[in-house]
Design an enzyme around this catalytic site. Structure first.
Site, PDB file in Angstrom:
ATOM      1  CG  ASP A  10       3.001  -9.007  -1.628  1.00 57.76           C
ATOM      2  OD1 ASP A  10       3.928  -8.612  -2.371  1.00 57.76           O
ATOM      3  OD2 ASP A  10       2.839  -8.597  -0.462  1.00 57.76           O
ATOM      4  NE  ARG A  62      -8.999  12.503  -1.853  1.00 54.10           N
ATOM      5  CZ  ARG A  62     -10.194  12.764  -2.397  1.00 54.10           C
ATOM      6  NH1 ARG A  62     -10.725  11.941  -3.278  1.00 54.10           N
ATOM      7  NH2 ARG A  62     -10.862  13.852  -2.061  1.00 54.10           N
ATOM      8  CE1 TYR A 113       6.655  -6.704   5.398  1.00 52.46           C
ATOM      9  CE2 TYR A 113       4.417  -5.842   5.400  1.00 52.46           C
ATOM     10  CZ  TYR A 113       5.762  -5.684   5.637  1.00 52.46           C
ATOM     11  OH  TYR A 113       6.213  -4.490   6.119  1.00 52.46           O
ATOM     12  CE  LYS A 161       9.455  -3.316   1.906  1.00 55.45           C
ATOM     13  NZ  LYS A 161       8.399  -4.296   2.109  1.00 55.45           N
TER      14      LYS A 161
HETATM   15  C1  LIG Z   1       7.120  -4.361   2.734  1.00 58.44           C
HETATM   16  C2  LIG Z   1       6.109  -5.298   2.220  1.00 58.44           C
HETATM   17  C3  LIG Z   1       4.750  -4.960   2.207  1.00 58.44           C
HETATM   18  C4  LIG Z   1       4.223  -3.656   2.779  1.00 58.44           C
HETATM   19  O1  LIG Z   1       4.728  -2.545   2.118  1.00 58.44           O
HETATM   20  P1  LIG Z   1       4.983  -1.098   2.810  1.00 58.44           P
HETATM   21  O2  LIG Z   1       5.516  -0.311   1.677  1.00 58.44           O
HETATM   22  O3  LIG Z   1       5.953  -1.330   3.921  1.00 58.44           O
HETATM   23  O4  LIG Z   1       3.684  -0.623   3.314  1.00 58.44           O
HETATM   24  C5  LIG Z   1       3.862  -5.888   1.688  1.00 58.44           C
HETATM   25  N1  LIG Z   1       4.282  -7.085   1.207  1.00 58.44           N
HETATM   26  C6  LIG Z   1       5.581  -7.436   1.216  1.00 58.44           C
HETATM   27  C7  LIG Z   1       5.981  -8.765   0.674  1.00 58.44           C
HETATM   28  C8  LIG Z   1       6.541  -6.569   1.716  1.00 58.44           C
HETATM   29  O5  LIG Z   1       7.821  -6.931   1.735  1.00 58.44           O
END
Ligand SMILES: *Cc1c(COP(=O)(O)O)cnc(C)c1O
Length: 379
Positions: free
Chosen positions: A170, A46, A98, A195
């Site tokens: 982000d 962890r 998001y 992503k």
């Molecule tokens: C998918 C996404 C998230 C969250 O990520 P997860 O891996 O689904 O928890 C946060 N910000 C953006 C812009 C995203 O596309």
């Protein structure tokens, strides 16, 4: 060093025993001590794991940060950053962020005593007037999801600095290949590595990248304390995926640009949102802060001619699915799917309609994608 070289080489060489050119997976939950107080830098997975370290070194280098924490999801990365705040603090975020982040900010944070203001972040005066004496963090997402609005990184980060607030970006949508927020002074960057960074739709993960040692120390402490670090096997998958980030981003973008141009001319499409189109209204900002336009686009479908479900049913290569950034093309309906947790009010405020369709372009052949859309968009 070229970012494509970093993606392939940084952090990967961890096998001094057999000289493996790829990073071994260390699933061990614990690591033995040679003597009291004497180990090889790891004690418990962890808190730290060599496979995860390899990924963290790689991701930090791609964004140009001093370090990174790899987390078990993108939302875990968001969560870690939010724990920099405490009861009584105030956070400013865009009103078109998001959906999952919006849900956490609007339905969880207030219960923890953190007040959130959702604003139109393209309006710098609105950002300035949202700041009060309790504001501690400004949350930036650009381009926004799903309407590809651009937030002025330099100016908003300046407002944060003038008010002693942390600025967090982000950067999931463009990835460090096309946008590097640390160059504009951001304190932290978060990613859903689910992503583009992983890019193969076969793992969920996230990351926090740190601009300086001070936020790194606190961030690492929080990820360990909260227990949200990435599992070794998942970290290994992301490290495997990230090596092809550059060529994939180029292919995603090439398809997105061609499809955006095709859709813009289509009679059953009312409007296309894509930063690579001359019709995108924020050309100056796009040139100033983005090295490319990415692989995501949205459009307004003329639902009097074609219903969203008709379109989805007829498509062969675009899967009806949430998520984005994988090698396969995905299509979805933000109102009913990815952004439904915003509720009708939040959706309307952010400009999403029941006709908005979001597309994540994969790396398939461009003409196959256009032909597929062409046959599916017929009235
Ligand atoms: C998918 C996404 C998230 C969250 O990520 P997860 O891996 O689904 O928890 C946060 N910000 C953006 C812009 C995203 O596309």
């Amino acid at each position: 060093m070229d970012i494509r070289t970093k993606a392939v080489h940084t952090g990967v060489y961890k096998d001094k025993s057999y000289n493996s050119v790829t990073t071994p997976i260390y699933p061990s939950s614990t690591f033995y001590f040679d003597a009291l107080g004497k180990n090889k830098g790891y004690d418990y997975t962890r808190s730290g794991n060599p496979t995860r370290t390899a990924l963290e070194e790689n991701l930090a280098d791609l964004e140009g940060g001093v370090g990174a924490s790899a987390t078990c999801t993108g939302m875990a990365a968001v969560t870690a950053v939010l724990f920099f705040l405490k009861n009584g603090d105030h956070l400013i975020a865009g009103d078109d962020i998001y959906g999952g982040t919006y849900r956490l900010f609007s339905q969880v944070l207030p219960n923890m005593g953190v007040e959130v203001s959702f604003i139109n972040m393209r309006d710098l005066e609105a950002v300035k007037s949202a700041v009060n004496e309790r504001t501690r963090m400004i949350w930036i997402e650009t381009p926004s999801n799903p309407l590809l609005n651009i937030v002025d990184l330099k100016s908003v980060i300046e407002i944060a600095k003038d008010n002693k607030c942390l600025s967090v970006v982000d950067n999931t949508f463009l990835s460090p290949y096309f946008q590097r927020p640390f160059e504009f002074g951001a304190d932290m960057i978060i990613h859903s590595t689910t992503k583009y960074l992983n890019g193969h739709s076969d793992v969920v993960g996230g990351a926090v990248m740190y601009a300086n040692k001070e936020v790194e120390e606190r961030g690492r402490f929080l990820v360990n304390a909260l227990g949200i670090s990435e599992a070794p096997f998942d970290a290994w998958l992301v490290l495997r995926g990230v090596k092809t980030l550059g060529p994939r981003m180029e292919a995603h973008q090439q398809n997105a640009l061609a499809v955006a141009e095709f859709l813009e001319k289509h009679p059953n499409v009312k409007r296309v949102y894509y930063p690579g189109l001359a019709s995108h209204p924020q050309q100056d900002l796009i040139k100033q802060q983005m090295r490319g336009f990415g692989g995501m686009l949205s459009f307004e479908l003329d639902t009097a001619q074609v219903s969203p479900d008709q379109l989805f049913q007829k498509l062969k290569y675009f899967c009806l699915a949430e998520s984005l950034g994988g090698v396969e093309s995905l299509i979805e309906h933000p109102w009913l799917m990815s952004h439904s947790s915003m509720g009708p009010e939040g959706l309307k405020k952010s400009g999403i309609t029941e006709e908005t369709i979001r597309v994540s372009l994969g790396i398939e052949g461009t003409q196959d994608l256009i032909d597929d859309l062409d046959q599916a968009l017929k009235s």
